[in-house]
Design a protein around this motif. Structure first.
Motif, PDB file in Angstrom:
ATOM      1  N   ILE A   1       5.249   7.559 -10.918  1.00  8.87           N
ATOM      2  CA  ILE A   1       6.361   6.630 -11.243  1.00  8.87           C
ATOM      3  C   ILE A   1       5.887   5.203 -10.944  1.00  8.87           C
ATOM      4  CG2 ILE A   1       8.705   5.916 -10.626  1.00  8.87           C
ATOM      5  CD1 ILE A   1       9.235   8.860  -9.828  1.00  8.87           C
ATOM      6  N   ARG A   2       6.013   4.338 -11.934  1.00  6.27           N
ATOM      7  CA  ARG A   2       5.558   2.962 -11.749  1.00  6.27           C
ATOM      8  C   ARG A   2       6.546   2.178 -10.897  1.00  6.27           C
ATOM      9  NH1 ARG A   2       5.363  -1.695 -16.206  1.00  6.27           N
ATOM     10  NH2 ARG A   2       4.486  -3.292 -14.878  1.00  6.27           N
ATOM     11  N   VAL A   3       6.005   1.496  -9.896  1.00  2.58           N
ATOM     12  CA  VAL A   3       6.877   0.703  -9.024  1.00  2.58           C
ATOM     13  C   VAL A   3       6.823  -0.762  -9.444  1.00  2.58           C
ATOM     14  CG1 VAL A   3       7.305  -0.075  -6.668  1.00  2.58           C
ATOM     15  CG2 VAL A   3       6.516   2.254  -7.070  1.00  2.58           C
ATOM     16  N   LYS A   4       8.007  -1.321  -9.700  1.00  4.01           N
ATOM     17  CA  LYS A   4       8.094  -2.770  -9.948  1.00  4.01           C
ATOM     18  C   LYS A   4       8.793  -3.379  -8.752  1.00  4.01           C
ATOM     19  CE  LYS A   4       8.516  -2.790 -14.947  1.00  4.01           C
ATOM     20  NZ  LYS A   4       9.458  -3.245 -15.985  1.00  4.01           N
ATOM     21  N   ALA A   5       8.132  -4.337  -8.142  1.00  7.89           N
ATOM     22  CA  ALA A   5       8.684  -4.848  -6.883  1.00  7.89           C
ATOM     23  C   ALA A   5       8.912  -6.350  -6.914  1.00  7.89           C
ATOM     24  CB  ALA A   5       7.742  -4.499  -5.744  1.00  7.89           C
ATOM     25  N   VAL A   6       9.883  -6.771  -6.122  1.00  8.98           N
ATOM     26  CA  VAL A   6      10.071  -8.195  -5.819  1.00  8.98           C
ATOM     27  C   VAL A   6       9.957  -8.309  -4.307  1.00  8.98           C
ATOM     28  CG1 VAL A   6      11.709 -10.109  -5.761  1.00  8.98           C
ATOM     29  CG2 VAL A   6      11.539  -8.695  -7.797  1.00  8.98           C
ATOM     30  N   TYR A   7       9.093  -9.199  -3.845  1.00  7.16           N
ATOM     31  CA  TYR A   7       8.865  -9.324  -2.403  1.00  7.16           C
ATOM     32  C   TYR A   7       9.453 -10.629  -1.873  1.00  7.16           C
ATOM     33  CZ  TYR A   7       5.410  -5.637  -3.171  1.00  7.16           C
ATOM     34  OH  TYR A   7       4.791  -4.465  -3.503  1.00  7.16           O
ATOM     35  N   ASP A   8       9.840 -10.570  -0.613  1.00  4.66           N
ATOM     36  CA  ASP A   8      10.292 -11.788   0.056  1.00  4.66           C
ATOM     37  C   ASP A   8       9.090 -12.619   0.489  1.00  4.66           C
ATOM     38  OD1 ASP A   8      12.848 -12.741   0.477  1.00  4.66           O
ATOM     39  OD2 ASP A   8      13.378 -11.050   1.739  1.00  4.66           O
TER      40      ASP A   8
ATOM     41  N   ASP B   1      17.575   8.192 -10.199  1.00  3.50           N
ATOM     42  CA  ASP B   1      16.819   9.387  -9.774  1.00  3.50           C
ATOM     43  C   ASP B   1      15.470   8.990  -9.185  1.00  3.50           C
ATOM     44  OD1 ASP B   1      18.895  10.945 -10.548  1.00  3.50           O
ATOM     45  OD2 ASP B   1      18.087  11.334 -12.556  1.00  3.50           O
ATOM     46  N   ASN B   2      14.802   8.066  -9.860  1.00  4.84           N
ATOM     47  CA  ASN B   2      13.511   7.604  -9.327  1.00  4.84           C
ATOM     48  C   ASN B   2      13.711   6.842  -8.012  1.00  4.84           C
ATOM     49  OD1 ASN B   2      12.329   8.692 -11.550  1.00  4.84           O
ATOM     50  ND2 ASN B   2      12.093   6.766 -12.652  1.00  4.84           N
ATOM     51  N   GLY B   3      14.850   6.170  -7.930  1.00  2.00           N
ATOM     52  CA  GLY B   3      15.175   5.456  -6.687  1.00  2.00           C
ATOM     53  C   GLY B   3      15.299   6.435  -5.523  1.00  2.00           C
ATOM     54  N   LYS B   4      15.964   7.567  -5.774  1.00  2.00           N
ATOM     55  CA  LYS B   4      16.120   8.569  -4.711  1.00  2.00           C
ATOM     56  C   LYS B   4      14.758   9.134  -4.296  1.00  2.00           C
ATOM     57  CE  LYS B   4      20.810   9.830  -6.030  1.00  2.00           C
ATOM     58  NZ  LYS B   4      21.663  10.753  -6.761  1.00  2.00           N
ATOM     59  N   LYS B   5      13.893   9.331  -5.279  1.00  2.00           N
ATOM     60  CA  LYS B   5      12.546   9.843  -4.958  1.00  2.00           C
ATOM     61  C   LYS B   5      11.802   8.849  -4.064  1.00  2.00           C
ATOM     62  CE  LYS B   5      11.953  12.573  -9.133  1.00  2.00           C
ATOM     63  NZ  LYS B   5      11.481  12.526 -10.503  1.00  2.00           N
ATOM     64  N   LEU B   6      11.964   7.565  -4.385  1.00  2.00           N
ATOM     65  CA  LEU B   6      11.281   6.556  -3.564  1.00  2.00           C
ATOM     66  C   LEU B   6      11.862   6.542  -2.142  1.00  2.00           C
ATOM     67  CD1 LEU B   6       9.293   4.217  -3.192  1.00  2.00           C
ATOM     68  CD2 LEU B   6      10.998   2.665  -4.115  1.00  2.00           C
ATOM     69  N   ILE B   7      13.174   6.678  -2.049  1.00  2.00           N
ATOM     70  CA  ILE B   7      13.811   6.695  -0.720  1.00  2.00           C
ATOM     71  C   ILE B   7      13.290   7.897   0.082  1.00  2.00           C
ATOM     72  CG2 ILE B   7      16.016   7.011   0.497  1.00  2.00           C
ATOM     73  CD1 ILE B   7      17.332   5.322  -1.686  1.00  2.00           C
ATOM     74  N   ASP B   8      13.217   9.056  -0.561  1.00  2.00           N
ATOM     75  CA  ASP B   8      12.685  10.249   0.131  1.00  2.00           C
ATOM     76  C   ASP B   8      11.270   9.970   0.639  1.00  2.00           C
ATOM     77  OD1 ASP B   8      15.019  11.444  -0.590  1.00  2.00           O
ATOM     78  OD2 ASP B   8      14.163  12.651  -2.219  1.00  2.00           O
ATOM     79  N   PHE B   9      10.492   9.348  -0.207  1.00  2.00           N
ATOM     80  CA  PHE B   9       9.090   9.062   0.158  1.00  2.00           C
ATOM     81  C   PHE B   9       9.015   8.119   1.366  1.00  2.00           C
ATOM     82  CE2 PHE B   9       5.196   6.555  -0.239  1.00  2.00           C
ATOM     83  CZ  PHE B   9       4.232   7.549  -0.378  1.00  2.00           C
ATOM     84  N   LEU B  10       9.854   7.074   1.314  1.00  2.00           N
ATOM     85  CA  LEU B  10       9.806   6.087   2.411  1.00  2.00           C
ATOM     86  C   LEU B  10      10.269   6.698   3.738  1.00  2.00           C
ATOM     87  CD1 LEU B  10      11.160   2.858   0.650  1.00  2.00           C
ATOM     88  CD2 LEU B  10       8.800   3.396   1.243  1.00  2.00           C
TER      89      LEU B  10
ATOM     90  N   PRO C   1       0.821  -1.226   0.000  1.00  3.68           N
ATOM     91  CA  PRO C   1       0.000   0.000   0.000  1.00  3.68           C
ATOM     92  C   PRO C   1       0.851   1.271   0.000  1.00  3.68           C
ATOM     93  CG  PRO C   1      -0.835  -1.569   1.607  1.00  3.68           C
ATOM     94  CD  PRO C   1       0.458  -2.119   1.112  1.00  3.68           C
ATOM     95  N   ILE C   2       1.999   1.212   0.662  1.00  3.72           N
ATOM     96  CA  ILE C   2       2.886   2.384   0.688  1.00  3.72           C
ATOM     97  C   ILE C   2       3.425   2.648  -0.722  1.00  3.72           C
ATOM     98  CG2 ILE C   2       5.083   3.275   1.634  1.00  3.72           C
ATOM     99  CD1 ILE C   2       3.000   2.943   3.813  1.00  3.72           C
ATOM    100  N   LEU C   3       3.831   1.576  -1.388  1.00  7.95           N
ATOM    101  CA  LEU C   3       4.381   1.730  -2.740  1.00  7.95           C
ATOM    102  C   LEU C   3       3.311   2.202  -3.727  1.00  7.95           C
ATOM    103  CD1 LEU C   3       6.669  -1.454  -2.805  1.00  7.95           C
ATOM    104  CD2 LEU C   3       7.365   0.914  -2.437  1.00  7.95           C
ATOM    105  N   LYS C   4       2.076   1.757  -3.493  1.00  4.63           N
ATOM    106  CA  LYS C   4       0.963   2.212  -4.367  1.00  4.63           C
ATOM    107  C   LYS C   4       0.753   3.715  -4.170  1.00  4.63           C
ATOM    108  CE  LYS C   4      -1.154  -1.863  -5.709  1.00  4.63           C
ATOM    109  NZ  LYS C   4      -1.152  -2.335  -7.038  1.00  4.63           N
ATOM    110  N   ASP C   5       0.855   4.166  -2.916  1.00  3.97           N
ATOM    111  CA  ASP C   5       0.706   5.597  -2.642  1.00  3.97           C
ATOM    112  C   ASP C   5       1.793   6.398  -3.358  1.00  3.97           C
ATOM    113  OD1 ASP C   5      -1.464   5.088  -1.098  1.00  3.97           O
ATOM    114  OD2 ASP C   5      -0.449   5.320   0.838  1.00  3.97           O
ATOM    115  N   PHE C   6       2.993   5.844  -3.388  1.00  4.81           N
ATOM    116  CA  PHE C   6       4.103   6.509  -4.090  1.00  4.81           C
ATOM    117  C   PHE C   6       3.777   6.612  -5.585  1.00  4.81           C
ATOM    118  CE2 PHE C   6       8.048   6.041  -6.577  1.00  4.81           C
ATOM    119  CZ  PHE C   6       8.716   7.196  -6.191  1.00  4.81           C
ATOM    120  N   GLU C   7       3.256   5.513  -6.130  1.00  2.00           N
ATOM    121  CA  GLU C   7       2.884   5.518  -7.554  1.00  2.00           C
ATOM    122  C   GLU C   7       1.846   6.602  -7.841  1.00  2.00           C
ATOM    123  OE1 GLU C   7       1.485   1.577  -8.560  1.00  2.00           O
ATOM    124  OE2 GLU C   7       3.377   1.074  -9.556  1.00  2.00           O
TER     125      GLU C   7
END
Lengths: 533, 349
Positions: free
Chosen positions: B65-72, B278-287, B54-60
């Motif tokens: 920016i589309r988030v592609k994720a791999v989960y444990d 750059d998008n990675g940094k934006k995601l880090i800022d968001f988190l 849900p956090i990543l969806k909020d970022f999207e």
């Protein structure tokens, strides 16, 4: 010329997608910093734990195969040879657990018998504890995998029954009653087929990862997955996979020498339509009741619990919200996988059926070997081969998932083709050849149209197996491309039981819908799982 | 030759082949190189998908920016994607790693898989929960707490309760080869030294501690009354309390001479050679924002915000109210790798 080129190309693709990853994996496991080292294997041999796990794997596989055979064989005979009521409905119901990932069945059993399960709530705390401990261990794993693989024995028994020449049984009936005919004629004739089916269940159980992992029973397939997935230790993971490779290989060598010629062709024999039917009389109702009870216990009840647990629109809304994208992806990848499988499987099946190359037996064995292999092992092999910058177009895209499907499930369209082509008289192709048709024309305009229905059924079965795959996909899926079974598995970590139940129901739904549509479109005239085996 | 009637027409065969080609094209054109400049970010996530997605969806939604994720998965206990990152060192696929604890982030730093990035949103997070050079930054923490069956007395107050004969055969702990339990044991090794920590582990075994497969299972076993207490993450405990299960939370070693409670923050890091830095940094800022911490606090995982003045759920203490274990996560990470053979032998692998 075209024939040789295309068939060689099919063999080449099979080697690239199935054989090469295993070779690279094995080579990599003995290379440490540029030198040959057997340290991982030495550690494996010296570890008491690994031998214990192998014992667990054998115990689980043996018990599952034994119970499935003891129950599946009589059921197959009841459905395929008698006039028992509902004999056509029961095989469809019993097949249901085979069509969905086995861990979904495990989830449904936990919903029923787990600590907070429906049934456990009616028991005393001590009794609930005992039942739960029983479920999370060898007995629970055997029960779940028994229900998942029971249909293999049932369907193959029904299929092999059709290969028996009715006149042999008729002759027996002149002298003996049905019990003696079954014991002295039918069963001995069925024996190679039954042994093959039992071996298949044994090998599939040996490679099964999802159920033992979910029910916390430590077996070799889980160890191999954990070594790789948790520790990413290629060498240890490959070493841990080697005993499974070895056992699978050995079992298939046995199958090749003792059973193969008797089990390769399972098309109905001459006059099979006129096979004798065992009249059960008044006993028929009792057999049907007993079968119904078993069906209720191993198929209906667990899934009813899943349905009940997920009975809320909001839960389904959340399920779609959480996993709608992966659901659509799963359908797309399974459809592409099944289509690629049916094309490759057709040519490989043609090669084996017509014995086009001298090494046709090796091709046939390789396809079974890849199917019987643990999905995790195949996944490790694929990563070993494709995880390089130069092959990122495969490793970083869903193509790697499709390659995994091709490697693991090629045996399905391959064997379907062998079976279907066995029913097409060679004279048809020969006539076209005499008329001047090229090989491609003969295949495209004679063989494929005649095999069309079988190929459609082969596509459907391939689609279902691709759709339910988890062992390979779990390890290799690229970012953002997880499939529905994988999504369910990752959501299990702290996901609510209601959500997981709803996802499992959806999983069953997307598996059964195409089967239903396929069934309606073709009314399964002359095509059934039992005929394809 | 002609194919009539019910045979496959050339048209049908053509449609079939074109469909497959289109399908393969669809899946293959999604290659990492192709979308390198696209509005995409690839993140590997060890935090449970139920809470992180849900956090990543909020970022999207917020950035487009589309988030592609791999989960444990539960089985790999936070180490699966970390090891995937190690295997992909020469062929990086991910931009960001969202670890559910800082030790994995430290291991990746030591292996040269991450690059420093100091987010403006890291300001206000206590220094102990950040890498000094910005290789990783902590946020939204869990505390390692005791879950105790409600009403049971005496209550365990220290980690040493595991070797107290009064609790013989009545305690449970998750498999120390995986997850935050490994971190906890490694932290004890750095605090106490090798000999004392090993003696503690052996004494724990002699006191008949039960090994469970996960912290969640430990919490369930205590809630059902099979065991008196277990060491788990605060989110496992808060989750059971919200379900109305009969358990209480005890923060261990909070006395004046106590070693304190281990705090396990999430950690986020930028990957070396990331396809979309750059998008990675934006995601880090968001988190690392207060808003993300608030969302993770009120979610079912009940995580403890590390920024001050962020809403904290009632089931857990605020970070200022907890006596935290004084450890260096870098030292714990090194120790964790050193003690693997001992832990394997201790567990019986």
């Amino acid at each position: 010329m075209a024939k040789r080129v295309i068939l060689f190309l099919a063999v080449f693709i099979l080697i690239i997608v199935g054989f090469l990853p295993l070779v690279v994996m094995l080579v990599r496991s003995i290379m440490v910093e540029g030198h040959v080292s057997l340290a991982a294997y030495r550690e494996l041999l010296n570890s008491g734990r690994e031998w214990r796990l192998l014992g667990h794997s054998f115990a689980l596989s043996f018990l599952t195969a034994m119970f499935a055979t003891l129950v599946g064989l009589p059921l197959g005979i009841l459905f395929g040879r008698t006039d028992m009521p509902f004999r056509r409905l029961f095989p469809v119901l019993f097949t249901f657990p085979l069509l969905i990932p086995p861990y979904v069945t495990a989830v449904s059993w936990v919903s029923l018998l787990g600590r907070d399960g429906f049934l456990s709530r009616t028991l005393t705390p001590d009794a609930a504890k005992v039942v739960s401990a029983w479920l999370f261990g060898l007995p629970g794993c055997v029960m779940v995998l028994f229900s998942a693989f029971l249909p293999i024995i049932i369907l193959l028994t029904m299929a092999y029954l059709k290969t028996i020449d009715p006149s042999v049984e008729e002759a027996g009936r002149l002298v003996f009653g049905w019990p003696q005919v079954l014991m002295k004629i039918t069963l001995p004739l069925l024996l190679p087929g039954i042994l093959f089916a039992t071996l298949l269940v044994f090998l599939l159980t040996l490679g099964e990862y999802g159920v033992p992992s979910f029910l916390r029973y430590h077996v070799f397939a889980v160890e191999s997955f954990t070594q790789f997935s948790a520790f990413y230790d290629f060498n240890a993971a490959t070493a841990a996979a080697t005993p499974l490779l070895g056992v699978t290989f050995f079992a298939l060598v046995l199958e090749r020498f003792f059973l193969h010629e008797k089990t390769l062709h399972i098309e109905p024999g001459p006059g099979s339509k006129y096979a004798l039917v065992i009249r059960l009389g008044a006993m028929g109702k009792w057999f049907a009741a007993l079968t119904g009870l078993l069906c209720l216990l191993v198929v209906v009840l667990p899934f009813l619990v899943l349905l009940l647990r997920s009975l809320s629109i909001n839960v389904y809304k959340e399920a779609f919200l959480r996993a709608g994208d992966s659901l659509l992806r799963s359908i797309l990848y399974a459809a592409i996988g099944a289509s690629a499988l049916i094309i490759l499987g057709f040519f490989l099946g043609y090669l084996v059926q017509t014995r086009a190359f001298r090494f046709w037996r090796a091709i046939d064995s390789l396809t079974i070997f890849l199917f019987a292999l643990s999905g995790a092992v195949m996944g490790i092999g694929l990563i070993s081969l494709w995880n390089r910058p130069i092959t990122n177009f495969v490793y970083g895209t869903p193509i790697i998932i499709i390659l995994g499907y091709l490697a693991r499930y090629i045996v399905i369209p391959h064997r379907v083709t062998v079976s279907i082509l066995g029913q097409i008289p060679p004279s048809m192709e020969e006539a076209a050849k005499v008329a001047g048709a090229s090989w491609l024309q003969r295949v495209g305009l004679v063989v494929i149209p005649l095999a069309k229905r079988g190929l459609v059924a082969g596509w459907l079965i391939s689609y279902i197996f691709c759709l339910r795959d988890m062992g390979i996909t779990m390890l290799v899926y690229p970012p953002g491309h997880d499939t529905f079974p994988v999504r369910i598995f990752t959501l299990m970590a702290n996901g609510s039981p209601e959500l997981i139940a709803a996802l499992c129901v959806l999983m069953a739904g997307i598996t059964l819908v195409p089967l239903g549509v396929g069934g309606m479109l073709y009314k399964l005239k002359g095509i059934s799982l039992t005929r394809i085996g | 030759m002609e194919c009539r009637g019910r045979g496959f027409s050339r048209k049908a065969a053509l449609i079939f082949l074109v469909s497959i080609s289109l399908g393969i094209l669809t899946v293959s054109c999604d290659s990492p190189k192709r979308d390198a400049k696209a509005k995409t970010v690839v993140v590997y996530v060890s935090e449970d998908q139920v809470f992180s997605e849900p956090i990543l969806k909020d970022f999207e939604k917020g950035t487009g920016i589309r988030v592609k994720a791999v989960y444990d998965t539960e089985e790999t206990k936070g180490t699966g994607v970390m090891n995937r990152l190690i295997a992909e060192k020469d062929n990086p696929q991910a931009d960001v790693y969202w670890a559910n604890e800082p030790i994995r982030a430290e291991v990746l730093k030591q292996k040269g898989i991450s690059v420093p990035y100091v987010s403006p949103n890291a300001k206000g997070i206590p220094e102990i929960f950040k890498d000094p050079k910005g290789y990783w930054t902590g946020f939204s923490a869990r505390a390692r707490v005791f879950v105790v069956h409600k009403g049971f007395k005496p209550k365990p107050r220290s980690i040493r309760a595991y070797v107290d004969p009064r609790f013989r055969g009545k305690t449970v702990i998750a498999n120390p080869l995986f997850g935050t339990t490994t971190t906890h044991i490694a932290a004890l090794f750095t605090l106490w030294g090798e000999d004392r920590a090993k003696a503690f582990m052996e004494a724990m075994k002699l006191n008949k501690v039960k090994l469970s497969t996960s912290n969640g299972e430990s919490a369930d076993l205590v809630a059902s009354g099979e065991f008196v207490f277990g060491l788990v993450d605060s989110d496992d405990a808060a989750n059971r309390i919200r379900q109305g299960r009969p358990i209480e939370i005890v923060y261990p070693d909070q006395g004046e001479n106590g070693i304190g409670c281990l705090i396990v923050p999430n950690a986020v890091m930028l990957i070396k050679g990331a396809p979309h830095p750059d998008n990675g940094k934006k995601l880090i800022d968001f988190l690392l924002s207060k808003e993300t911490e608030r969302k993770l606090a009120i979610a079912a995982c009940a995580q403890i915000p590390l920024h001050s003045a962020v809403e904290t759920p009632s089931e857990v203490k605020r970070i200022e109210q907890i006596k935290a274990m004084a450890i260096s996560y870098a030292k714990v990470a090194r120790k964790l790798q050193e003690i693997q053979p001992f832990l394997k032998q201790w567990v019986g692998y």
